[in-house]
Write an enzyme that holds these catalytic residues in place. Structure first.
Site, PDB file in Angstrom:
ATOM      1  CG  HIS A 264      -5.029 -16.271  13.440  1.00 38.09           C
ATOM      2  ND1 HIS A 264      -4.576 -17.276  12.621  1.00 38.09           N
ATOM      3  CD2 HIS A 264      -3.973 -15.422  13.579  1.00 38.09           C
ATOM      4  CE1 HIS A 264      -3.317 -17.045  12.281  1.00 38.09           C
ATOM      5  NE2 HIS A 264      -2.921 -15.909  12.846  1.00 38.09           N
ATOM      6  CD  GLU A 265      -4.280 -11.921  14.994  1.00 40.50           C
ATOM      7  OE1 GLU A 265      -3.227 -11.925  15.663  1.00 40.50           O
ATOM      8  OE2 GLU A 265      -4.294 -12.084  13.741  1.00 40.50           O
ATOM      9  CG  HIS A 268      -0.692 -15.060  17.141  1.00 38.67           C
ATOM     10  ND1 HIS A 268       0.461 -15.745  16.831  1.00 38.67           N
ATOM     11  CD2 HIS A 268      -1.305 -14.805  15.946  1.00 38.67           C
ATOM     12  CE1 HIS A 268       0.533 -15.897  15.495  1.00 38.67           C
ATOM     13  NE2 HIS A 268      -0.526 -15.352  14.947  1.00 38.67           N
ATOM     14  CD  GLU A 294       0.471 -17.666  11.623  1.00 42.04           C
ATOM     15  OE1 GLU A 294       0.879 -16.774  12.390  1.00 42.04           O
ATOM     16  OE2 GLU A 294      -0.569 -17.553  10.954  1.00 42.04           O
TER      17      GLU A 294
HETATM   18 ZN    ZN Z   1      -0.877 -15.222  12.836  1.00 44.20          ZN
END
Ligand code: ZN
Length: 494
Positions: A264-265, A268, A294
């Protein structure tokens, strides 16, 4: 004054603000990763000093004159400078409309209310937090009035986090979810009574970290332009495109948790690392909005990371790190464990299918607050009844109900919808990528370069120079369409 002088002043202001933001971000990073417990007092002092400095730099007559001139004479500017003026003018207007004393009082209130929230959550007692929340909401209502925008009052707050977002668009999105996903969740919860257990075993943190680094590199994180650290809650912080820092959280008894967080990160981070390098260090050199950001973490986490192909590519590596503990576990087991769904009370632990319903509940409550349809003292009951209505479960106490998230104590109203929108944008982007690239094939061989090129060309490179809706329209050929997301969820989980 000459136009050149105004432009020079614009560059100076941009540089000053970015330098202050850089310092604030670095201090936050330090506080969440390495700083000792007792450092909090001095750090709070330094941060409030920097915040005052930021305020004084942005909110003054000289800045107002320059931004007003350049806004009115925008046709003389190149596209990048136009975007800088637009962003700074919006930021200026937002804050300058609040009476200075009220703004300072609000900052103090927020730090008190965050502490009150933490205590109330520990005590599982909403009443301790309620008076603070009441004041935070009163300020938000005055803030909406100061901004003097037409339309639904809540639009002002939505627009702060997702430019152009309105109650109308968000209602349409959640109505669709309510109609299609709520019945599915209820059906699923009946079918899947027993949770598929996490992989049993004690997974050494050092070895988990080895796998995190392997994934980051494979997914396209530029390893010489960022770092990975550990923190209580995983997050990403961008100091520049050449210095993007992420964290994860390792649990020895839960191998999949840190893996999902790292993916997830990394999503980003890849966004920030691929912003056009000609933007230098400037207000335009960061992600377009909360929702678009997101979408980049979710496309990696949900649409790539939870797929079978993903595990075909990376599982041999994981197995080589933990040969004994994983000897009886195959990719199918992991795929099922990652896509298991069951209604639960805590948003951050929710699965892919039920997650947006947690957001929908927060959205409906926030909307009612700003429509003056609910009193602060009645919020827990409203919260609990909505969980019962949509997820079929009821919180046993306030800590696992209305007090679970920090956002409201920090005044972040209008922020939650961007989480669910991000997941929905991600699916729409995935569909667009699939028109040109064989996604399954790329993932199966662990080669993300074609996918990342698409994301960079259509999303990342633009930083904040385009609005979320402009990005979605140009990248996918149509406006935001929640149908893709709802269809994806229904076909995957039916
Ligand atoms: Zn996030």
């Amino acid at each position: 004054m000459l136009k050149e002088n105004y432009i020079k002043k614009l560059y100076e202001l941009d540089k000053k603000l970015i330098s202050l933001e850089y310092a604030q971000a670095l201090i936050s990073w330090d506080s969440l990763t390495l700083a000792p417990k007792k450092s909090v007092t001095f750090r709070s002092n330094a941060l409030s000093g920097l915040a005052n400095f930021y305020f004084a730099t942005l909110i003054c007559e000289e800045t107002n004159e320059m931004l007003t001139y350049l806004t009115e004479n925008g046709e003389q500017l190149n596209d990048l400078d136009k975007a800088k003026v637009r962003i700074l003018k919006e930021e200026y207007n937002k804050i300058a409309k609040i009476p200075p004393q009220e703004y300072a009082d609000y900052k103090a209130l927020i730090s008190e209310s965050s502490v009150a929230w933490e205590n109330a959550k520990n005590e599982k007692n909403y009443q301790e937090f309620s008076p603070f929340l009441e004041k935070v909401i009163e300020f938000q209502k005055r803030y909406i009035n100061y901004q003097e925008k037409e339309g639904h009052p809540y639009n002002t707050l939505l627009d702060d986090y997702e430019k152009g977002l309105t109650v109308e668009i968000t209602d349409n999105f959640f109505d669709f979810l309510k109609e299609k996903v709520v019945p599915l969740v209820k059906k699923k919860s009946y079918l899947n009574k027993d949770k598929i257990n996490d992989i049993p075993g004690n997974f050494a943190v050092k070895k988990q970290a080895e796998f995190s680094y392997y994934l980051m590199e494979k997914l396209g994180f530029r390893m010489d332009c960022g770092v990975l650290a550990e923190s209580e809650h995983p997050f990403t912080i961008n100091l520049s495109r050449d210095d993007v820092r992420i964290t994860t959280h390792y649990y020895e008894d839960n191998l999949l948790s840190s893996i999902l967080s790292t993916i997830h990160e990394t999503g980003h981070a890849i966004y920030e690392q691929n912003i056009d390098k000609n933007f230098g260090s400037s207000v335009i050199a960061s992600g377009a909005s909360m929702g678009i950001h997101e979408s980049q973490s979710r496309i990696f986490e949900n649409n790539f990371g939870r797929s079978l192909e993903f595990w075909e590519f990376c599982y041999p590596k994981l197995k080589s790190i933990f040969p004994e503990l994983l000897k009886d576990i195959d990719t199918n087991f992991i795929y099922k464990a990652l896509n298991f769904t069951k209604p639960s009370l805590i948003r951050i632990e929710a699965d892919e299918l039920t997650y947006p319903l947690h957001i929908m509940i927060r959205y409906e409550i926030e909307k009612m607050i700003f429509e003056e349809k609910v009193k602060v003292k009645d919020l827990p009951e409203l919260w609990n009844s909505k969980y019962e209505e949509y997820l079929g479960i009821r919180p046993g106490n306030d800590a696992e109900g209305i007090l679970q998230d920090v956002h409201w104590s920090e005044g972040l109203f209008g922020y939650f919808p961007s989480y669910a929108l991000g997941s929905a944008y991600a699916v729409q982007f995935r569909q667009a990528i699939a028109k040109n690239i064989n996604i399954e094939n790329s993932i199966k061989i662990g080669n993300f370069s074609e996918i990342n090129n698409w994301l960079t060309n259509n999303i990342h490179q633009f930083g904040r120079t385009k609005t979320p809706s402009e990005i979605i329209l140009a990248a996918t050929g149509e406006k935001f369409n929640p149908k893709y997301y709802v269809d994806y969820l229904t076909s995957k989980f039916n």
